[in-house]
Design an enzyme around this catalytic site. Structure first.
Site, mmCIF file in Angstrom:
data_model
loop_
_atom_site.group_PDB
_atom_site.id
_atom_site.type_symbol
_atom_site.label_atom_id
_atom_site.label_comp_id
_atom_site.label_asym_id
_atom_site.label_seq_id
_atom_site.Cartn_x
_atom_site.Cartn_y
_atom_site.Cartn_z
ATOM 1 N N ASP A 12 0.861 -1.375 0.098
ATOM 2 C CA ASP A 12 -0.100 0.069 0.152
ATOM 3 C C ASP A 12 0.657 1.587 0.164
ATOM 4 O O ASP A 12 1.828 1.006 0.682
ATOM 5 C CB ASP A 12 -1.895 0.223 0.930
ATOM 6 C CG ASP A 12 -1.858 -0.771 1.077
ATOM 7 O OD1 ASP A 12 -2.486 -1.505 0.107
ATOM 8 O OD2 ASP A 12 -2.853 -1.535 2.085
ATOM 9 N N ASP A 56 -6.181 -1.145 -4.767
ATOM 10 C CA ASP A 56 -8.030 -1.330 -3.544
ATOM 11 C C ASP A 56 -8.922 -0.115 -4.408
ATOM 12 O O ASP A 56 -10.136 -0.120 -4.355
ATOM 13 C CB ASP A 56 -6.766 -0.148 -2.970
ATOM 14 C CG ASP A 56 -6.549 -1.555 -1.937
ATOM 15 O OD1 ASP A 56 -6.340 -2.651 -1.909
ATOM 16 O OD2 ASP A 56 -5.968 -0.994 -1.044
#
Length: 157
Positions: A114, A131
């Protein structure tokens, strides 16, 4: 001429590949040291051991196997629901390409890579391109399924 099912599968594969490839390319740049800081968004490296908002991180290594089972189960279901798959090949390509990319991270890096950190006015969870593509894919699928499907039904009536 391709049959409708073959055309849908081809669309799915192309979208899957584009999302998967783009996500992995961005993550490669992040892993190689790309960083950015601003007043609104930072690009930082974080390995997420859980799912959204680090939920289920207590499952540790078992989470990736659970996710593989879920992805395979959903794909088998979609192959049995040909009309659903045909009508939403793009959205499913987005969701599966992003999902498989995140699962690959778990095997290769021990967690999902991330990097987008939004912090203007409040702190938000750190997330990645995959995402966002999952959110967009599901959002478009829901909009098309509920709103545009109702318009089609009204026209037929």
């Amino acid at each position: 001429m391709l049959k409708t099912t073959q055309k849908s599968l081809l669309i799915f594969i192309v979208v899957f590949s584009l999302i998967f490839g783009t996500d992995q390319a961005i993550k490669y740049a992040i892993l190689e040291g790309f960083r950015y800081e601003s007043l609104i968004i930072d690009i930082v490296l974080v390995f997420n051991k859980g799912v959204a908002f680090s939920l289920l991180s207590f499952l540790e290594g078992g989470l990736k196997y659970l996710q593989i089972l879920l992805i395979l189960g959903l794909f088998i279901f979609l192959m049995c629901q040909k009309e659903l798959f045909k009508n939403h090949a793009i959205e499913f390509g987005m969701v599966f390409g992003a999902g498989v990319s995140n699962v690959l991270d778990r095997f290769v890096h021990g967690g999902v890579v991330d990097y987008v950190y939004y912090h203007y006015g409040f702190d938000f969870a750190i997330f990645n391109f995959a995402d966002v593509m999952i959110d967009v894919g599901v959002g478009v699928l829901l909009l098309r399924q509920f709103f545009f499907k109702q318009k089609q039904n009204k026209i037929k009536a």
